[in-house]
Design an enzyme around this catalytic site. Sequence first.
Site, PDB file in Angstrom:
ATOM      1  CB  CYS A 106       8.760   3.173   1.500  1.00  0.00           C
ATOM      2  SG  CYS A 106       8.000   2.618   3.033  1.00  0.00           S
ATOM      3  CE  LYS A 145       4.760   3.070  -6.339  1.00  0.00           C
ATOM      4  NZ  LYS A 145       4.601   3.410  -4.931  1.00  0.00           N
ATOM      5  CG  ASP A 208      -5.321  10.036  -5.024  1.00  0.00           C
ATOM      6  OD1 ASP A 208      -4.941   9.174  -4.214  1.00  0.00           O
ATOM      7  OD2 ASP A 208      -5.215  11.262  -4.828  1.00  0.00           O
ATOM      8  NE  ARG A 231      -4.364   4.640  -1.429  1.00  0.00           N
ATOM      9  CZ  ARG A 231      -4.144   5.887  -1.079  1.00  0.00           C
ATOM     10  NH1 ARG A 231      -4.366   6.257   0.172  1.00  0.00           N
ATOM     11  NH2 ARG A 231      -3.708   6.779  -1.951  1.00  0.00           N
TER      12      ARG A 231
HETATM   13  C1  LIG Z   1      -1.177  -0.435   2.323  1.00  0.00           C
HETATM   14  C2  LIG Z   1      -0.205   0.150   1.339  1.00  0.00           C
HETATM   15  C3  LIG Z   1       1.006  -0.490   1.134  1.00  0.00           C
HETATM   16  C4  LIG Z   1       1.931   0.047   0.198  1.00  0.00           C
HETATM   17  N1  LIG Z   1       3.101  -0.608  -0.023  1.00  0.00           N
HETATM   18  C5  LIG Z   1       3.983  -0.133  -0.947  1.00  0.00           C
HETATM   19  C6  LIG Z   1       5.189  -0.837  -1.251  1.00  0.00           C
HETATM   20  O1  LIG Z   1       5.482  -1.909  -0.709  1.00  0.00           O
HETATM   21  N2  LIG Z   1       6.029  -0.275  -2.171  1.00  0.00           N
HETATM   22  C7  LIG Z   1       5.741   0.905  -2.811  1.00  0.00           C
HETATM   23  O2  LIG Z   1       6.515   1.371  -3.648  1.00  0.00           O
HETATM   24  N3  LIG Z   1       4.590   1.578  -2.556  1.00  0.00           N
HETATM   25  C8  LIG Z   1       3.720   1.068  -1.642  1.00  0.00           C
HETATM   26  N4  LIG Z   1       2.535   1.734  -1.443  1.00  0.00           N
HETATM   27  C9  LIG Z   1       2.202   2.903  -2.274  1.00  0.00           C
HETATM   28  C10 LIG Z   1       1.369   2.459  -3.501  1.00  0.00           C
HETATM   29  O3  LIG Z   1       2.112   1.632  -4.360  1.00  0.00           O
HETATM   30  C11 LIG Z   1       0.860   3.671  -4.308  1.00  0.00           C
HETATM   31  O4  LIG Z   1       1.939   4.373  -4.859  1.00  0.00           O
HETATM   32  C12 LIG Z   1       0.023   4.636  -3.442  1.00  0.00           C
HETATM   33  O5  LIG Z   1      -0.860   3.935  -2.588  1.00  0.00           O
HETATM   34  C13 LIG Z   1      -0.813   5.590  -4.310  1.00  0.00           C
HETATM   35  O6  LIG Z   1      -1.618   4.888  -5.203  1.00  0.00           O
HETATM   36  P1  LIG Z   1      -3.175   4.493  -4.945  1.00  0.00           P
HETATM   37  O7  LIG Z   1      -3.907   5.763  -4.634  1.00  0.00           O
HETATM   38  O8  LIG Z   1      -3.579   3.852  -6.252  1.00  0.00           O
HETATM   39  O9  LIG Z   1      -3.197   3.554  -3.788  1.00  0.00           O
HETATM   40  C14 LIG Z   1       1.628   1.231  -0.490  1.00  0.00           C
HETATM   41  C15 LIG Z   1       0.405   1.864  -0.262  1.00  0.00           C
HETATM   42  C16 LIG Z   1      -0.508   1.350   0.638  1.00  0.00           C
HETATM   43  C17 LIG Z   1      -1.811   2.054   0.849  1.00  0.00           C
END
Ligand SMILES: Cc1cc2nc3c(=O)[nH]c(=O)nc-3n(C[C@H](O)[C@H](O)[C@H](O)COP(=O)(O)O)c2cc1C
Length: 333
Positions: A106, A145, A208, A231
């Site tokens: 995070c 993670k 992504d 997302r």
């Molecule tokens: C709004 C939002 C909230 C997120 N909250 C968390 C979370 O609580 N814990 C975590 O490990 N990653 C969190 N992430 C990261 C996502 O799990 C993920 O690793 C990151 O968005 C990249 O993947 P994506 O492109 O599929 O969104 C968050 C991302 C976004 C955009």
Amino acid sequence: MSEEVKIDRPGLFGKNSLCLAPLAGYSDAPFRLLCFEFGADFAVTEMVSSEGLIRAGDKTRKILRRMEGEGPVGCQLFGARPESMARAAELAAGTGPAFIDLNFGCPVKKVVKKNGGSALMRDLPLMEKIIHAVKSRVTLPVTAKIRSGWSAAEENYLEAGEILEGAGVSAITLHPRYRTQGFGGSAHWDHIARLKERVSIPVIASGDVKSVADYLKIVDTTACDVVMIGRGAFGRPWIFREIKDRLSGRDTDPVEGVERINILERQVRMEVEWKGEKRGVMELRKIYRWYLKGLPGMKDFRTRLSRSGTLREVLEILEDLREEIRKQWKETA
Ligand SMILES: Cc1cc2nc3c(=O)[nH]c(=O)nc-3n(C[C@H](O)[C@H](O)[C@H](O)COP(=O)(O)O)c2cc1C
């Protein structure tokens, strides 16, 4: 030592498994259930503060609850003190999740300031201590993670991966961005490929993946075990079905305008049931735009939805929306 029975879930982190990402403010029980219905194999909760869980605020506890019908869910914890993370893991394990996921990625200031989340990428010995402490107290699988590092100059995901594997984690999720990137720029998928070569435990790829084409590309170029979608599922929980259909060679049912509104309505009803009308309707405001994305002439509907305060109002607007979409279809037919 917690008393929960170890859940044997062969294949949880196996090849072709698809997972809904931990998403603070989004991966709540209703949205997870919707994603499970569309084919997600497992999901991760919104991140939960270990210190908050120990103090047992109701809101914190509620994040860990699951709805009937959900598939396997991992509880995600963040924090920087090994003893607190271990105690929180015990408490979380008592709610019956499939695994415990530890957040070392995070980027948010509030979390990093207290040495949690991606700040741990700068203190791998402490990260290792946290894993040992948690593993000594729960019998569930423990996963981690991570990001690629704090910055490009401090890239250390391979070192972190080796340490995590040595400490006995069951799988590693890599979101291959540096902390300094936040969620911008693009994910460095080549880092996932390199981590996969370096460790022998399952690697979960995050970052992504927003379409079937992205899915096929990330699996092909990284050889990752599991793909995590964040997302890409906002307002499109059916992305899991699209991918599953592609993998099994089935034609996928396209989700058209009115169908989208029906799925949105299902989420609306579940959120309200889960959180109560007032909070449910308030929190829904951030999700409407995702469902309406790409549909023409939606500005007024978005504004109306974001101002609505009751379930009845929301349902009326959704009905108007269906009418509008049908009208547009007729006009273009
Ligand atoms: C709004 C939002 C909230 C997120 N909250 C968390 C979370 O609580 N814990 C975590 O490990 N990653 C969190 N992430 C990261 C996502 O799990 C993920 O690793 C990151 O968005 C990249 O993947 P994506 O492109 O599929 O969104 C968050 C991302 C976004 C955009």
